[in-house]
Scaffold this active site. Structure first.
Site, PDB file in Angstrom:
ATOM      1  N   THR A 123       0.941  -0.984   0.055  1.00  0.00           N
ATOM      2  CA  THR A 123      -0.139  -0.162   0.196  1.00  0.00           C
ATOM      3  C   THR A 123       0.952   1.267   0.001  1.00  0.00           C
ATOM      4  O   THR A 123       2.114   1.210   0.479  1.00  0.00           O
ATOM      5  CB  THR A 123      -0.932   0.241   1.235  1.00  0.00           C
ATOM      6  OG1 THR A 123      -0.404  -0.215   2.514  1.00  0.00           O
ATOM      7  CG2 THR A 123      -1.678  -1.160   1.251  1.00  0.00           C
ATOM      8  N   GLY A 134       1.233   4.048   1.861  1.00  0.00           N
ATOM      9  CA  GLY A 134       2.039   4.598   2.858  1.00  0.00           C
ATOM     10  C   GLY A 134       3.022   3.628   3.401  1.00  0.00           C
ATOM     11  O   GLY A 134       4.198   3.969   3.740  1.00  0.00           O
ATOM     12  N   CYS A 135       2.634   2.359   3.275  1.00  0.00           N
ATOM     13  CA  CYS A 135       3.568   1.162   3.808  1.00  0.00           C
ATOM     14  C   CYS A 135       4.763   1.332   3.007  1.00  0.00           C
ATOM     15  O   CYS A 135       5.992   0.836   3.446  1.00  0.00           O
ATOM     16  CB  CYS A 135       2.585  -0.155   3.886  1.00  0.00           C
ATOM     17  SG  CYS A 135       1.365  -0.017   5.183  1.00  0.00           S
ATOM     18  N   THR A 136       4.628   1.342   1.650  1.00  0.00           N
ATOM     19  CA  THR A 136       5.614   0.996   0.608  1.00  0.00           C
ATOM     20  C   THR A 136       6.690   2.262   0.964  1.00  0.00           C
ATOM     21  O   THR A 136       8.089   2.028   1.058  1.00  0.00           O
ATOM     22  CB  THR A 136       5.275   1.545  -0.802  1.00  0.00           C
ATOM     23  OG1 THR A 136       4.365   0.132  -1.176  1.00  0.00           O
ATOM     24  CG2 THR A 136       6.376   1.379  -1.644  1.00  0.00           C
ATOM     25  N   ALA A 179       8.587   1.515   4.263  1.00  0.00           N
ATOM     26  CA  ALA A 179       9.514   0.369   4.222  1.00  0.00           C
ATOM     27  C   ALA A 179      10.628   1.012   3.391  1.00  0.00           C
ATOM     28  O   ALA A 179      11.911   0.709   3.868  1.00  0.00           O
ATOM     29  CB  ALA A 179       8.999  -0.913   3.342  1.00  0.00           C
TER      30      ALA A 179
END
Length: 151
Positions: A39, A41-43, A46
């Site tokens: 997703t 924001g998560c990308t 990370a």
């Protein structure tokens, strides 16, 4: 609660491993919880931890990502982003519950349970030293790195 020992835990990790917190004693650990692989924001989050990974490593610090996704999903996410750190699968939410990161959220007008983006720094003795909840990704990994430098 800050400045208290973190109870040991074990979760399945990328690379066919089982991650156990007690195996990390002697090194600080950044444990970051995120809602879902692949997703936006998560990308971003990370990728930011990936880009600063050498600096965390130079401090002897491990970076570990956690979500409720499967290990297979994590393997794909890790490969796609070339992440140099492990991701833990918490499908049963036991680790999410230990750190109280499951919150009621609203998605498309409906209430649902989800992971609140949160980061925890555990020192080399296994003591929780700092936490961030409701994290906004911009600049967050750098802020965590700056804190780890202060330990």
């Amino acid at each position: 609660m800050i400045d208290h020992p973190v109870a040991d835990f074990s979760r399945p990790a990328t690379g066919g491993k089982e991650y156990r917190l007690s195996d990390s004693l002697g090194h600080p650990v950044v444990l970051y919880f995120y809602p879902k692989d692949n997703t936006p924001g998560c990308t971003t989050e990370a990728s930011d931890f990936r880009d600063l990974h050498a600096e965390f490593s130079a401090l002897g610090c491990q970076v570990i990502g956690v979500s409720r996704d499967s290990v297979k999903s994590h393997e794909n996410f890790k490969t796609k982003l070339n992440l140099p750190f492990d991701l833990l699968s918490d499908a049963d939410e036991s680790l999410c519950n230990q750190f109280a990161v499951i919150k009621l959220k609203t998605m498309y007008g409906k209430a649902c349970r989800g992971v609140e983006r949160s980061t925890f720094v555990i020192d080399a003795k296994g003591v929780l030293r700092r936490e961030w909840r409701g994290v906004k990704t911009a600049g967050h990994a750098r802020e965590v790195l700056d804190y780890v430098r202060s330990l």
